[in-house]
Design a protein around this motif. Sequence first.
Motif, PDB file in Angstrom:
ATOM      1  N   ARG A 288      75.574  51.284  23.668  1.00 25.30           N
ATOM      2  CA  ARG A 288      75.509  51.903  22.337  1.00 25.30           C
ATOM      3  C   ARG A 288      76.698  51.470  21.478  1.00 25.30           C
ATOM      4  O   ARG A 288      76.561  51.263  20.270  1.00 25.30           O
ATOM      5  CB  ARG A 288      75.502  53.427  22.467  1.00 25.30           C
ATOM      6  CG  ARG A 288      74.323  54.005  23.237  1.00 25.30           C
ATOM      7  CD  ARG A 288      73.038  53.940  22.474  1.00 25.30           C
ATOM      8  NE  ARG A 288      71.921  54.464  23.232  1.00 25.30           N
ATOM      9  CZ  ARG A 288      71.124  55.428  22.821  1.00 25.30           C
ATOM     10  NH1 ARG A 288      71.314  55.965  21.642  1.00 25.30           N
ATOM     11  NH2 ARG A 288      70.114  55.836  23.564  1.00 25.30           N
TER      12      ARG A 288
ATOM     13  N   ARG B 120      77.698  45.877  16.109  1.00 27.78           N
ATOM     14  CA  ARG B 120      76.843  44.918  15.395  1.00 27.78           C
ATOM     15  C   ARG B 120      76.325  45.521  14.090  1.00 27.78           C
ATOM     16  O   ARG B 120      76.242  44.838  13.066  1.00 27.78           O
ATOM     17  CB  ARG B 120      75.678  44.488  16.294  1.00 27.78           C
ATOM     18  CG  ARG B 120      76.083  43.548  17.430  1.00 27.78           C
ATOM     19  CD  ARG B 120      74.856  42.946  18.094  1.00 27.78           C
ATOM     20  NE  ARG B 120      74.096  43.947  18.821  1.00 27.78           N
ATOM     21  CZ  ARG B 120      74.284  44.240  20.102  1.00 27.78           C
ATOM     22  NH1 ARG B 120      75.215  43.599  20.794  1.00 27.78           N
ATOM     23  NH2 ARG B 120      73.541  45.153  20.704  1.00 27.78           N
ATOM     24  N   GLN B 121      75.970  46.806  14.124  1.00 25.25           N
ATOM     25  CA  GLN B 121      75.501  47.475  12.907  1.00 25.25           C
ATOM     26  C   GLN B 121      76.579  47.461  11.827  1.00 25.25           C
ATOM     27  O   GLN B 121      76.308  47.159  10.658  1.00 25.25           O
ATOM     28  CB  GLN B 121      75.116  48.921  13.219  1.00 25.25           C
ATOM     29  CG  GLN B 121      73.812  49.087  13.965  1.00 25.25           C
ATOM     30  CD  GLN B 121      73.442  50.555  14.101  1.00 25.25           C
ATOM     31  OE1 GLN B 121      73.653  51.348  13.187  1.00 25.25           O
ATOM     32  NE2 GLN B 121      72.911  50.929  15.255  1.00 25.25           N
TER      33      GLN B 121
ATOM     34  N   GLU C 274      78.342  48.605  21.700  1.00 24.55           N
ATOM     35  CA  GLU C 274      78.124  47.215  21.294  1.00 24.55           C
ATOM     36  C   GLU C 274      77.125  47.137  20.146  1.00 24.55           C
ATOM     37  O   GLU C 274      77.305  46.371  19.194  1.00 24.55           O
ATOM     38  CB  GLU C 274      77.634  46.396  22.490  1.00 24.55           C
ATOM     39  CG  GLU C 274      78.682  46.219  23.582  1.00 24.55           C
ATOM     40  CD  GLU C 274      78.119  45.545  24.820  1.00 24.55           C
ATOM     41  OE1 GLU C 274      76.883  45.305  24.851  1.00 24.55           O
ATOM     42  OE2 GLU C 274      78.894  45.263  25.755  1.00 24.55           O
ATOM     43  N   ASP C 275      76.071  47.939  20.239  1.00 29.11           N
ATOM     44  CA  ASP C 275      75.070  47.965  19.174  1.00 29.11           C
ATOM     45  C   ASP C 275      75.672  48.513  17.882  1.00 29.11           C
ATOM     46  O   ASP C 275      75.383  48.014  16.786  1.00 29.11           O
ATOM     47  CB  ASP C 275      73.881  48.826  19.605  1.00 29.11           C
ATOM     48  CG  ASP C 275      72.762  48.818  18.584  1.00 29.11           C
ATOM     49  OD1 ASP C 275      72.251  47.723  18.275  1.00 29.11           O
ATOM     50  OD2 ASP C 275      72.403  49.901  18.085  1.00 29.11           O
TER      51      ASP C 275
END
Length: 386
Positions: A42, A48-49, A44-45
């Motif tokens: 989560r 990126r967001q 890492e995501d």
Amino acid sequence: MSVFKRKNSPYFQYDFQLQGVRFRGSTGKTSRREAEFEERARKEDAARQIERHQTADKAFRGQGDLTLSAAVARYWQEKGQFLAGSDTVWKNLERMVDHFGAATNMADIRDADVAAWVALRRGEKAWGKDKTARIQNGTVNRTTVDALRKVFGHARTAWKIRFPDEPTWSNHRLKERETIGAEVKRVDQVAIANKMGDGYRDMWLFALATGLRLAECFVSWSQIDMGGAKATLVQKGGGERQVILGRAAMAILAAQQGRDETHVFTYVCRRRGGKNANKKLVLGGRYPVTYTGLKSAFRRAVARIGLNVRFHDARHTVGSAMTRVKGLKAAQRQLGHARIETTAKFYSHVLDDELRDALDAAIPHISPHSAESERDNKLKQKRKKT
């Protein structure tokens, strides 16, 4: 903060901040080790967001070109994720970026580019059908022209960005075949349900009890008011509407309680090697029903029985029943049509049939032959008297 548990939940929760933005929620895991791996994914995501949003912000401040990737990221954040069938919306956006390229300037997307994309998509084979079957025009429109048009439209209205050479969208939409749904007989409703597995069967019966579209059936517990027997849904355009839940729908929902803290409809994994939202499934584990999973389960069920029935026919069955019993206005409210004309277009034939039956019952049928016989009998009786 590391993962933790709440008193009323068996799942570990995550709660962290990145660059001043807070991210929190359920990991969906009961093991601390698995929950920590999920938290790492989560984070890492989330990183990126944030990177995508920073790139988009620069473009919106006039410090660079508005790339398709930046526009899609912001559109998703502001509107796309809140639309009905958001999983499908995201897939369409991903397909769009993959085709045109993430770094493509939106101002450079013109009519010729859209026409080429539509032609390419139109030539693709339909999934799960024979080798000669192609994607239907309606699917091509929704996954290409309509999806891209919405991003451009949001850029115009929300971000005040103008595109001098914006494509003329009406020139690229393919003609769709208009179909009027059919009512599903009670015996066929039961037969289909009996051929569907746990979770999928409940969603089919829920559609038959509410008249919801397939995408609208993917409800979470936060949308359900069990005490008030209502559900709050996201409509096609992104707005909200409340749907009344009858006894049948409430019984189906009651049977789902305690299975998952977020998703209403779930299923138990019966075979090894499967995936759900790109995660490997554990045999015997319970997972949320997916859009593609439900469509596949329904398609297999009707094929086994040999019926020509669509999932959307459940909605037409409810609409017809509501029109027959309570009239078009009640059907309009339950189905969520913004205009009564839409309801009348698809369900006025039900009232025509009812009126025809009433006429047949009230007025005796007189054939030309019976009329002639009655006249001849009267003449004979008159001659006898004379």
